[in-house]
Design a protein around this motif. Sequence first.
Motif, PDB file in Angstrom:
ATOM      1  N   LEU A  48      -4.324  -3.719  -5.706  1.00 49.10           N
ATOM      2  CA  LEU A  48      -4.053  -2.664  -4.733  1.00 49.10           C
ATOM      3  C   LEU A  48      -2.561  -2.414  -4.564  1.00 49.10           C
ATOM      4  O   LEU A  48      -2.153  -1.356  -4.084  1.00 49.10           O
ATOM      5  N   ASP A  49      -1.744  -3.396  -4.949  1.00 51.09           N
ATOM      6  CA  ASP A  49      -0.305  -3.262  -4.759  1.00 51.09           C
ATOM      7  C   ASP A  49       0.342  -2.327  -5.767  1.00 51.09           C
ATOM      8  O   ASP A  49       1.437  -1.825  -5.524  1.00 51.09           O
ATOM      9  N   THR A  95      -0.357   4.231  -2.218  1.00 48.94           N
ATOM     10  CA  THR A  95      -1.547   4.888  -1.672  1.00 48.94           C
ATOM     11  C   THR A  95      -1.175   5.714  -0.446  1.00 48.94           C
ATOM     12  O   THR A  95      -1.670   6.832  -0.256  1.00 48.94           O
ATOM     13  N   LEU A 132       0.817  -1.220   0.000  1.00 49.67           N
ATOM     14  CA  LEU A 132       0.000   0.000   0.000  1.00 49.67           C
ATOM     15  C   LEU A 132       0.848   1.266   0.000  1.00 49.67           C
ATOM     16  O   LEU A 132       0.336   2.355   0.247  1.00 49.67           O
ATOM     17  N   ALA A 190      -8.800  -1.836  -8.443  1.00 42.79           N
ATOM     18  CA  ALA A 190      -8.636  -0.633  -7.619  1.00 42.79           C
ATOM     19  C   ALA A 190      -7.896   0.470  -8.355  1.00 42.79           C
ATOM     20  O   ALA A 190      -8.074   1.654  -8.051  1.00 42.79           O
ATOM     21  N   SER A 191      -7.070   0.118  -9.343  1.00 42.35           N
ATOM     22  CA  SER A 191      -6.268   1.121 -10.042  1.00 42.35           C
ATOM     23  C   SER A 191      -7.109   2.026 -10.938  1.00 42.35           C
ATOM     24  O   SER A 191      -6.621   3.045 -11.423  1.00 42.35           O
ATOM     25  N   ILE A 229      -3.302  -8.169  -3.382  1.00 49.90           N
ATOM     26  CA  ILE A 229      -2.137  -7.300  -3.151  1.00 49.90           C
ATOM     27  C   ILE A 229      -0.902  -7.818  -3.866  1.00 49.90           C
ATOM     28  O   ILE A 229       0.219  -7.496  -3.491  1.00 49.90           O
ATOM     29  N   ILE A 283      -9.117  -8.736  -0.824  1.00 50.33           N
ATOM     30  CA  ILE A 283      -8.292  -7.773  -1.556  1.00 50.33           C
ATOM     31  C   ILE A 283      -7.130  -8.515  -2.194  1.00 50.33           C
ATOM     32  O   ILE A 283      -6.614  -9.488  -1.641  1.00 50.33           O
ATOM     33  N   GLY A 335      -5.786   3.559  -3.683  1.00 54.88           N
ATOM     34  CA  GLY A 335      -6.412   2.677  -2.705  1.00 54.88           C
ATOM     35  C   GLY A 335      -7.506   3.334  -1.897  1.00 54.88           C
ATOM     36  O   GLY A 335      -8.327   2.650  -1.276  1.00 54.88           O
ATOM     37  N   LEU A 343      -2.547   1.330   6.152  1.00 59.76           N
ATOM     38  CA  LEU A 343      -2.631   2.568   5.363  1.00 59.76           C
ATOM     39  C   LEU A 343      -2.051   3.754   6.123  1.00 59.76           C
ATOM     40  O   LEU A 343      -1.467   4.661   5.533  1.00 59.76           O
TER      41      LEU A 343
END
Length: 397
Positions: free
Chosen positions: A352-353, A109, A106, A325-326, A377, A375, A358, A396
């Motif tokens: 998400l990675d 993000t 993360l 998510a991107s 990652i 999720i 994010g 986060l």
Amino acid sequence: MLRWFKRKNKKETEEQQEIQIEAEEEREEESSGESEATLDDQTEDESPEVESELTEETLEEDVLEPEEAPEQDVEPVGEDYSNGYEELTERRASGTGFFSRLRERLQKTREKFTDRIDRLVLGKKEIDEDLLDELEEILITSDLGVKTTEMLLRGVADKVKRKELSDPSKLREQIRQEILSVLSVDAPPLDYRADRPFVVMIVGVNGVGKTTTIGKLAGRLKRENLHPTLVAGDTFRAAAVEQLTIWGERVGAPVIKQKSGSDPSAVVYDAIDAGLARDADVILIDTAGRMHTKVNLMEELKKIHRVITKKMPAAPHEVFLVLDASTGQNALSQARLFKEGIGLTGLILTKLDGTAKGGIVAAICDELKVPVRYIGIGEGIDDLRPFDPVEFTNALF
């Protein structure tokens, strides 16, 4: 809000002027150069990322257009994961726990969101209107969206007004608590043993990693001593059936399929029969994200849903939407359409990675009140993890 947009427009104007100057300089350099780009170099150039707001009309247009080429998301077979899941997980996680890996993944993000909040409050003595305006800009540009941003700032402003919050250094913790509250959607725990077979319908547009996610989820269920059956219900996308078959071989799960172009509902109907006959624990149904025919995507998914319910009145027990998510706010638009079209019980967010967007997780949970169940990652087979709001928020921040 108005001041932020004015400030934003001023920044954009200055940035546009700088871009024009740089473009002129580049053209002068190119004109003086003697080398030409080869055809290979041209094909390797990356196009700028363009995000378009996904509406019902654009989704339907996308549905009606035939695909010109197979989607290039079939992964090589690589290692055989049909045995030794525990050893694989331990080997990959050796030296670092999952929380450390999640925090690492993360990073982009966090740089765009929490690190900017830290810089904002550094050296500040009080929480004033200017500080809140800058905080608003950070939240909106971190893909939390206008609605979620307003909600978060309302909570902060109320505490400031009641003199419960005055120290800027404590602003970060207040935002963390507010986001944790948003992510903690009230939903029953996910129990794959609640019925047998437990039927999961998995939906999402093409390109979000839906089929790959199904394969990873099947591998996870195998590690939990469950016997999943995969259903190749996406009979329209080129190579979709083959891709799911490869995943079935990798994780050691049977795949129910028919030839490409078959009626998806017929495939699902046969799959439910096969699952009942084989005493399967969980049936994971892949579905199309786009059609080759003039059939609305949502109508086709509703038809599949009806077929499942006809065979098993309590099914599907879960309807998961897979989102990339991107894509940021585009993911929120997709979630709205699918929830309105067929209803959703859970979300799976992938990639998400590799994104700084994010924050969209909070925006989706806040607006749709649908829980995030998993999720993604990373690309590893064990990088699809159950979503824990506390763990995610702590990573986060």
